[in-house]
Enzyme design. Structure first.
Site: not given
Length: 355
Positions: A48, A51, A53, A71, A164
């Site tokens: 999806l 980043g 991270f 994630k 953010d």
């Protein structure tokens, strides 16, 4: 318990410690193929996003029999620690599931922290692109404003700063709905534990962060205004190339910061210290704009900037035809965060009363 086996027969290097025994690539991200299993529970279907991270995958949870977003953090101590802090924040959001990302669980798989959350649709940048950047009708803007402010009111009442807020971090709940969800709490913090001196994506960054002052939940309110303006007009409000350019754009729209605001910000920093990762109240960073760009009496001492636009009515400065919407935005876009209204107060603004 085994719920899903996935691909079998792949060979890994039991001797290559540097690559996590062959499980990781050179960036310390978990090597994943379609239909791989995660902890014999999740079936990986597609990527999806990605980043610093790590990566986010669309997966099927064979235990809960539902689609989820997973994630998977990089195999790195710093990112693992940050992910645990994000999980701590996510667990506190269960009381307001309507417009905040729903946390489902987390686990450690092959030295990677994996966080399972609800699967959503597209983010607001993608939605705006579908309009060919012409923006959305005012009725949609009002609806989204109410939803986002309701979510922010809950966060701020819980002393959580998102830090953010931007179109990429706001998603539609489904393709057939205008309901929004705020996502990505990786930069979030609590009011009593603010240790990141420079946060927020540049286009949506609040003045107090830019100047190097102390900040609180009001930075989210500033970001909210810039996001909702962008969704209406299709244009970024402060499309700055760098920090100097951002300050220039602020001044062109709002005028120079009042000296009393600068002095108040500076006094607070001198009294309580600059925001710093050690939370050291005695540390004062005098390299910030707050100290380098303003005189002892709080007057900007750089090259004079164009403020001619400021004499025109605010709705004309932003090319907004609706006066109530213009007033709604204007009440938020102020230099002094103490004068910026809270989410709770904005929900009572006349612009939203007609919704």
């Amino acid at each position: 318990m085994i719920y899903y086996v996935g691909n079998i027969g792949r060979e890994y290097s039991s001797s290559n410690v540097n690559s996590n025994f062959g499980f990781d690539n050179k960036d310390k991200n978990l090597i994943i193929s379609k239909n791989d299993h995660i902890a014999y529970r999740y079936q990986v279907l597609s990527k999806l996003g990605t980043g610093a991270f790590g990566n986010v995958y669309r997966c099927y949870d064979h235990k809960m029999n539902k689609m989820v977003s997973l994630k998977i953090m990089r195999n790195d101590p710093a990112w693992s620690l940050q992910s645990m802090y994000e999980i701590k924040i996510l667990k506190r959001l269960h009381q307001e599931p309507k417009h905040l990302l729903q946390y489902l669980g987390h686990l450690n798989f092959r030295s990677h922290i994996c966080v399972s959350t609800e699967l959503l649709s597209v983010n607001l940048i993608e939605a705006l692109g579908a309009t060919k950047y012409q923006g959305f009708e005012l009725s949609v803007i009002k609806l989204w404003s109410q939803q986002l402010l309701s979510a922010l009111e809950f966060l701020h009442r819980s002393d959580i700063v998102h830090a953010d807020l931007k179109p990429e971090n706001i998603m539609l709940q489904s393709p057939n709905s205008f309901n929004l969800k705020i996502i990505d709490f990786g930069s979030s913090t609590t009011v009593g534990d603010i240790t990141y001196p420079y946060i927020q994506s540049r286009f949506y960054r609040a003045p107090e962060v830019l100047l190097g002052a102390r900040y609180d939940t009001k930075i989210d309110i500033w970001s909210f205004a810039t996001v909702i303006y962008e969704m209406y007009t299709g244009k970024v409000m402060f499309e700055a190339k760098n920090e100097t350019h951002l300050y220039k754009l602020f001044v062109e729209l709002l005028g120079n910061p009042p000296p009393r605001t600068v002095l108040s910000m500076r006094e607070t920093v001198l009294k309580n210290g600059s925001v710093n990762k050690y939370n050291d109240g005695n540390f004062v960073d005098k390299s910030t704009l707050l100290f380098t760009s303003f005189s002892k009496v709080g007057v900007y001492r750089g090259e004079p900037l164009d403020t001619s636009k400021c004499v025109t009515p605010f709705h004309k400065r932003l090319n907004l035809g609706d006066l109530q919407f213009a007033d709604f935005i204007q009440t938020i876009l102020v230099w002094n965060p103490k004068e910026r209204p809270s989410a709770k107060k904005l929900l009572q603004h006349m612009f939203l009363e007609e919704q």
